[in-house]
Design a protein around this motif. Structure first.
Motif, PDB file in Angstrom:
ATOM      1  N   ALA A   1      38.733  42.356  23.791  1.00  0.00           N
ATOM      2  CA  ALA A   1      38.753  42.859  22.487  1.00  0.00           C
ATOM      3  C   ALA A   1      38.752  42.292  21.344  1.00  0.00           C
ATOM      4  CB  ALA A   1      39.791  44.097  22.685  1.00  0.00           C
TER       5      ALA A   1
ATOM      6  N   SER B   1      38.824  47.339  27.571  1.00  0.00           N
ATOM      7  CA  SER B   1      38.690  46.783  26.543  1.00  0.00           C
ATOM      8  C   SER B   1      38.544  47.584  25.077  1.00  0.00           C
ATOM      9  CB  SER B   1      37.515  45.661  26.621  1.00  0.00           C
ATOM     10  OG  SER B   1      37.893  44.748  27.383  1.00  0.00           O
TER      11      SER B   1
ATOM     12  N   TYR C   1      41.594  48.695  23.650  1.00  0.00           N
ATOM     13  CA  TYR C   1      42.434  47.755  23.083  1.00  0.00           C
ATOM     14  C   TYR C   1      41.904  47.439  21.546  1.00  0.00           C
ATOM     15  CZ  TYR C   1      45.490  46.530  26.924  1.00  0.00           C
ATOM     16  OH  TYR C   1      46.300  46.653  27.804  1.00  0.00           O
ATOM     17  N   ILE C   2      40.464  47.908  21.085  1.00  0.00           N
ATOM     18  CA  ILE C   2      39.811  47.555  20.020  1.00  0.00           C
ATOM     19  C   ILE C   2      40.368  48.796  18.922  1.00  0.00           C
ATOM     20  CG2 ILE C   2      37.605  48.341  18.892  1.00  0.00           C
ATOM     21  CD1 ILE C   2      36.303  46.867  21.022  1.00  0.00           C
TER      22      ILE C   2
END
Length: 500
Positions: free
Chosen positions: A130, A366, A369-370
């Motif tokens: 990320a 991911s 987590y962005i």
């Protein structure tokens, strides 16, 4: 298509061996498609990503002045090389994919290996993916918003788009992912070369004022040194990536150590020269306030061709994200194969011979987590836990020198190097906590050990009701994704090497 593995066809028509068609058939397993060049490109391409274009500010901030900053960049390269040499011994001694996972399993048993896979698969690998995707989006969007910061929603949308493209590439073909990695590694070396040559020309013209009196004003505390190393080592992170794909590496006994010896010193030289180039143009104060150091450098030195810098930096970060995705899927794959993750993660695409379930799982994590876009907090969170496991892995090398003397060691490093990595890892883990205690370190520790809550009931006890629930889910996912268990692999009993 059931949950069992596909069986190889038996010889027929009265022959005692396979037919020509059968000779050309591949086993449904990961293939050895990665050679020496691709291995070097994986190391270099994953290491040279967003770090050299983000970390210079943080390293300078915590080091205080130009001289200590350059020394820390050099020391980080030396430290990464020493750590990678330890991994070369481990990787040629235990030729399994999964990075630190099989080494921790052999040295300390199932519980430690499980806690590593739990932390790395759920947090460390997807958060790293990320971070790099966000960096790619930031450098891609910056030229379209001159004089101002790109909107957060634009950066996040670009990051998500790049993430989905990279996951798709890695699911389609290992060779395609390798070709993408090789291309973008070449592209990032081009922009590194452009920056370095421009810096050398400026030095020859006498632009040395920012490099004179380089140690004036430096005042570093115990914890500040640790944080400076954190951010420098973040730029070097990736030196262990080849160990994640050992089973797909052709001739690992030769190519693994050779790729390490070539790749990491090359990156170290590039990083130090790039930082010197930055300081030929930017004062320390200007570098600290620059939103994108490489872009600012290009605007001042390469105009009217300054647009090539953000373009090639975007190429660089995209290549690093591809390398991160490539290796992250292998850890989830190996963990599922050994029984530490759900079994579907260990399945291989029937058509593509890629670990597509593990790659898709890493991509989905991911995406979450962005959402928080504070890259620096993610870097600190990532480094704290990662270096704890680096230290444990170096310690595993020392432990196995005494407990597994019978293992063949094609590469053998002095044990003092492993001891040094253990000591440095302890320092990098403890120094920031002692100097500036923050709750995120506590959260990280709690998360690591919270894996034990799942370990005991699902890995140790293996309840029948859990298997009954997972069996139809696995079957439907298997049919939907057209994946099967890997052939010719007999998973070990996760409890065989448990050490309490």
């Amino acid at each position: 298509m059931g949950e069992g593995s596909i069986k190889k066809r038996q010889p027929h028509n009265g022959t005692t061996g396979p037919t020509e068609k059968e000779k050309t058939e591949k086993a449904t397993a990961l293939q050895k498609d990665v050679g020496l060049l691709s291995g070097i490109c994986l190391i270099v391409g994953t290491m040279i990503g967003s770090g050299i274009f983000i970390s210079p500010k943080s390293v300078l901030l915590y080091s205080g002045s130009v001289g200590p900053c350059l020394l820390i960049w050099t020391a980080c390269g030396v430290l990464s090389t020493l750590g990678a040499l330890c991994y070369a011994e481990l990787g040629t001694m235990i030729t399994k994919s999964g990075g630190e996972y099989p080494y921790l399993m052999e040295a300390f048993g199932s519980i430690v290996a499980y806690l590593y896979s739990w932390t790395t698969v759920i947090v460390l690998k997807p958060s790293s993916f990320a971070i790099i995707a966000l960096s790619f989006a930031e450098y891609t969007a910056t030229p379209f918003y001159p004089g101002c910061t790109p909107p957060t929603v634009i950066i996040k949308c670009l990051a998500i788009a790049s993430l989905l493209i990279i996951v798709a590439i890695n699911c389609i073909s290992v060779k395609l992912a390798s070709y993408v990695q090789n291309f973008f590694t070449a592209a990032k070396l081009v922009i590194i070369l452009v920056i370095v040559v421009a810096g050398i020309v400026l030095l020859a013209q006498g632009k040395t004022q920012n490099l004179s009196n380089a140690f004036d004003g430096s005042s570093m505390s115990f914890g500040a040194i640790g944080l400076a190393f954190y951010n420098g080592l973040w730029a070097y992170d990736g030196w262990n990536q080849l160990n994640f794909i050992t089973e797909e590496l052709r001739n690992p006994y030769r190519n693994l150590p050779l790729a390490i010896i070539i790749g990491i010193p090359l990156v170290t030289v590039c990083y130090v020269l790039v930082n010197i180039a930055y300081f030929t143009v930017l004062t320390p104060s200007e570098l600290l306030v620059s939103p994108a150091v490489a872009v600012t450098f290009g605007d001042r030195v390469l105009y009217p061709l300054s647009w090539i810098v953000p373009l090639f930096v975007a190429f660089s970060t995209f290549g690093a994200a591809n390398g991160s995705c490539f290796t992250a899927g292998r850890l989830a794959f190996v963990s599922g194969r050994e029984g530490h993750m759900v079994k579907i993660l260990s399945y291989v695409s029937l058509r593509r011979y890629t670990p597509s379930p593990a790659l898709i799982f890493n991509g989905i994590l991911s995406l979450f987590y962005i959402i928080p876009a504070d890259i620096n907090s993610l870097i600190n969170y990532f480094s704290f836990a990662q270096w704890a496991f680096y230290g444990l892995t170096a310690l595993s090398l020392i432990v196995m020198r005494f407990t597994r003397k019978e293992l063949h060691r094609p590469v053998r490093v002095p044990i003092v190097i492993a001891a040094l990595i253990v000591v440095v890892s302890c320092y990098l883990v403890l120094a920031p906590i002692i100097d500036q205690p923050e709750l995120e370190y506590l959260y990280c520790t709690i998360f690591i050990f919270s894996g034990l809550i799942l370990y005991y009931p699902f890995v140790y006890l293996k309840p029948r009701w859990a298997r009954r629930i997972m069996r139809p889910i696995t079957m439907h996912l298997q049919l939907f994704m057209e994946v099967v268990p890997p052939e010719d692999y007999e998973p070990e009993d996760p409890m065989k090497s448990v050490k309490f």
